[in-house]
Design an enzyme around this catalytic site. Structure first.
Site, short mmCIF file in Angstrom:
data_model
loop_
_atom_site.label_atom_id
_atom_site.label_comp_id
_atom_site.label_asym_id
_atom_site.label_seq_id
_atom_site.Cartn_x
_atom_site.Cartn_y
_atom_site.Cartn_z
N SER A 111 0.81 -1.22 0.00
CA SER A 111 0.00 0.00 0.00
C SER A 111 0.84 1.27 0.00
O SER A 111 1.61 1.51 -0.92
CB SER A 111 -0.95 -0.04 1.20
OG SER A 111 -1.81 1.06 1.18
N HIS A 112 0.71 2.05 1.05
CA HIS A 112 1.34 3.37 1.12
C HIS A 112 2.74 3.31 1.71
O HIS A 112 3.37 4.34 1.90
CB HIS A 112 0.46 4.26 1.99
CG HIS A 112 0.12 3.56 3.28
ND1 HIS A 112 -0.81 2.56 3.33
CD2 HIS A 112 0.62 3.68 4.52
CE1 HIS A 112 -0.89 2.09 4.56
NE2 HIS A 112 -0.02 2.75 5.30
N ASP A 275 -2.26 6.66 -3.32
CA ASP A 275 -1.13 5.97 -2.69
C ASP A 275 -0.53 4.89 -3.59
O ASP A 275 -0.89 4.76 -4.76
CB ASP A 275 -1.54 5.39 -1.34
CG ASP A 275 -2.42 4.16 -1.50
OD1 ASP A 275 -3.15 4.08 -2.49
OD2 ASP A 275 -2.37 3.27 -0.62
N ASP A 277 -0.85 1.67 -4.02
CA ASP A 277 -1.70 0.71 -4.73
C ASP A 277 -3.03 1.32 -5.16
O ASP A 277 -3.92 0.60 -5.62
CB ASP A 277 -1.93 -0.54 -3.88
CG ASP A 277 -2.63 -0.24 -2.58
OD1 ASP A 277 -2.47 0.90 -2.07
OD2 ASP A 277 -3.36 -1.10 -2.07
N ASP A 279 -5.60 2.75 -3.58
CA ASP A 279 -6.87 2.70 -2.85
C ASP A 279 -7.09 3.91 -1.96
O ASP A 279 -8.21 4.19 -1.55
CB ASP A 279 -7.05 1.37 -2.08
CG ASP A 279 -5.93 1.11 -1.10
OD1 ASP A 279 -4.97 1.90 -1.05
OD2 ASP A 279 -6.02 0.09 -0.39
N ARG A 280 -6.02 4.64 -1.63
CA ARG A 280 -6.19 5.83 -0.78
C ARG A 280 -6.32 7.09 -1.64
O ARG A 280 -5.85 7.13 -2.77
CB ARG A 280 -4.99 6.02 0.14
CG ARG A 280 -4.87 4.95 1.18
CD ARG A 280 -3.79 5.28 2.18
NE ARG A 280 -3.82 4.30 3.26
CZ ARG A 280 -3.23 4.43 4.43
NH1 ARG A 280 -2.51 5.52 4.68
NH2 ARG A 280 -3.33 3.49 5.34
N LYS A 374 -11.34 0.16 -0.72
CA LYS A 374 -11.42 1.60 -0.88
C LYS A 374 -10.84 1.94 -2.25
O LYS A 374 -10.10 1.16 -2.82
CB LYS A 374 -10.70 2.33 0.25
CG LYS A 374 -9.28 1.90 0.52
CD LYS A 374 -8.80 2.59 1.78
CE LYS A 374 -7.38 2.18 2.15
NZ LYS A 374 -7.36 1.02 3.07
#
Ligand code: G1P
Ligand code: ZN
Length: 541
Positions: A111-112, A275, A277, A279-280, A374
């Site tokens: 992710s982030h 981010d 991937d 999703d954010r 998300k």
């Protein structure tokens, strides 16, 4: 040629808030990825099944994909749908799982968290509904890693992941697909693309910082190619294995370039970031930052302006640490509201059961029932659709929102890389004080309740305990503290701070000033400096 490779359990393969995340050298270590992948297939079964596979393009993504493909083939999977270059944003992977009615998917992402040979890597499994595996499933995978003795591996050359089309690997079909097109088509069904094209054609200016991560190609295709935003609207648009050295977390600290532009003299109308991937999301207006909790509330209040949500919302869910701003909107709309533990997996049942349409977390996560993750770009497009219809600035929309509902001043303070024993000791000591807190006065505020959040899922009745310490005050203020479940280095303490102002006065304060007494109370109640040696946070959102 299928080989059964003898192996041994490797300690610590326990998925956290969102999959198994470790330092890249750990993941590259002997048998590490293989053991965890076999544990996934042992738990969910691979024989005759179809999976989606993709990742955020970070370092080791491409090689991990080849290993996972060979193991899927060796375990008897029928077909794997892979994003070209082994890339898929997390929401796009969720969509492909649902669109193709597959048996789930494997997402390679941390992710982030930063990427690179010395940074982070991660793997998570998503269910046939497209959402992250629930705790019961990830626990079973963890238990499997503790008893594993062998894994199955196909001896074969690498699959060509650069070319879109069908190949075979052993007896398994590998379909390499364009990562963007199905996702972009889904967005066209939800939002008024002609209205958005007209918005940009009318001179509306936007900046989108893709942070050298996976969203770049999605944002270029949708914003620039399909909606006609000026070329170059998307910056850091090429995904890089180390995210160009950036920390691909869309918050004011890490997306500082975007923040500087949006607060500067020549700021465009709208700014956004996503981010690693995809999703954010972070949303910024000209001269004004939108806190994720406020963003969720504004989206809930205005979603009906977009075609995909014109029929209104079934309900709204937020994670417990997220501010109560969305609750006020739900109450005003007369729709259901839910408060879940941290982590997107807790929204899955509510979405599947049709109890909610919109979900959000203070950690820059917003989404809806269109996928089961998300979705950063989705949130940005919904904001754009609202701006196109309301023809107002972000600042005006926020001001009107606060005037109507009051303002939940909100901030999160992160204290990173604390020694784990110190952080644990602090939380343990704080928990012990909770029963004695109600009735006490601090910073001129009265404590009305203090507990450790526990959640009973309204759909399947499962209970998740110890999800964060809450201290509630008579004036509506609130402190929440919990330790991160996604970090890979020591402990990260998250302190969530909230204070409600009903208005009409006092709606324009700086959040850190408005929250100052709550911040002081949090430090003192947790004896934060005494336990951790810290007095200032590393990241403020
Ligand atoms: C963090 C966020 C949480 C989010 C998760 C995955 O988890 O706080 O809201 O769902 O990342 O993006 P944490 O590190 O706090 O456990
Ligand atoms: Zn993410």
């Amino acid at each position: 040629m299928i080989t059964t490779v003898p192996t041994q359990p490797i300690a610590g393969q326990k998925p956290g808030t969102s999959g198994l995340r470790k330092k890249t050298p750990v993941f590259i270590g002997r048998h590490y990825l293989e053991n965890f992948t076999q544990a996934i297939f042992d738990v969910v079964g691979a024989k005759g099944k179809t999976f989606v596979l993709g990742g955020d393009g970070r370092y080791f993504n491409d090689r991990a994909a080849q290993v996972i493909l060979r193991m899927a083939a060796a375990n008897g999977a029928a077909r794997v749908i892979v994003g070209q270059g082994a890339n898929l944003s997390t929401p796009a992977a969720s969509h492909l799982i649902r669109l193709n009615k597959t048996d789930g998917g494997i997402i390679m992402s941390a992710s982030h968290n930063p990427g690179g040979p010395e940074e982070d890597f991660g793997v998570k499994f998503n269910m046939p509904n497209g959402g992250p595996a629930p705790e019961s499933v990830t626990e079973a995978m963890f238990r499997r890693t503790e008893e594993i003795t062998e894994y199955q591996m196909l001896e074969a050359q690498d699959v060509d992941l650069a070319t879109v089309g069908r190949q075979t690997l052993g007896g398994m079909i590998v379909d390499v697909v364009d990562p963007v097109s199905d996702y972009a088509a889904l967005m066209e069904t939800l939002f008024d693309f002609p209205a958005l094209r007209a918005l940009f054609a009318g001179g509306f200016r936007m900046r989108m910082d893709a942070m050298c991560a996976v969203t770049g190609p999605y944002a270029v295709e949708i914003l620039e190619n399909r909606l006609g935003a000026a070329q170059g609207t998307v910056t850091h648009a090429t995904p890089l294995p180390d995210f160009g050295g950036m920390h691909p977390d869309p918050n004011p600290t890490w997306a500082h370039e975007l923040m500087a532009e949006m607060m500067g003299p020549d700021a465009p109308d709208f700014g956004a970031a996503s981010d690693g991937d995809g999703d954010r999301n972070m949303v910024v207006g000209r001269g004004i930052y939108v806190s994720p909790s406020d963003s969720l509330a504004v989206l809930a209040a205005n979603a009906h302006l977009a075609p995909g949500y014109a029929r209104g919302l079934a309900g709204v869910a937020r994670s417990m640490p997220t501010s109560a701003a969305a609750d006020r909107v739900a109450d005003a709309l007369g729709i259901a509201k839910f408060e879940t533990p941290t982590g997107w997996k807790f929204f899955g049942n509510l979405l599947d059961d049709g109890k909610v349409t919109l979900c959000g977390e203070e950690s820059f996560g917003t989404g809806s029932d269109h996928v089961r993750e998300k979705d950063g770009l989705w949130a940005i497009l919904l904001w754009l659709n609202i701006l196109a219809v309301r023809k107002q600035s972000v600042a005006d929309i926020l001001a009107e929102h606060w005037a109507k509902y009051g303002r939940n001043y909100y901030s999160r303070h992160d204290f990173e890389a604390i020694a784990t024993d110190k952080a644990d000791a602090m939380i343990t000591a704080l928990r012990a004080t909770l029963p004695g807190l109600p009735g006490q006065q601090i910073e001129g505020m009265t404590i009305t309740a203090a507990d450790d959040f526990a959640y009973t899922d309204p759909v399947d009745g499962s209970v998740s305990a110890k999800q964060g310490v809450r201290i509630l005050f008579a004036d509506g203020s609130r402190i929440v503290m919990r330790l991160s479940g996604t970090g890979t280095e020591g402990a990260t303490l998250r302190v969530y701070l909230e204070r409600y102002a009903a208005g009409p006065d006092g709606l324009d304060l700086d959040p850190q000033e408005a929250l100052a007494p709550v911040i002081r109370a949090a430090h003192s109640l947790a004896r934060l400096t005494e336990f951790t040696g810290r007095d200032a946070p590393d990241v403020v959102t």
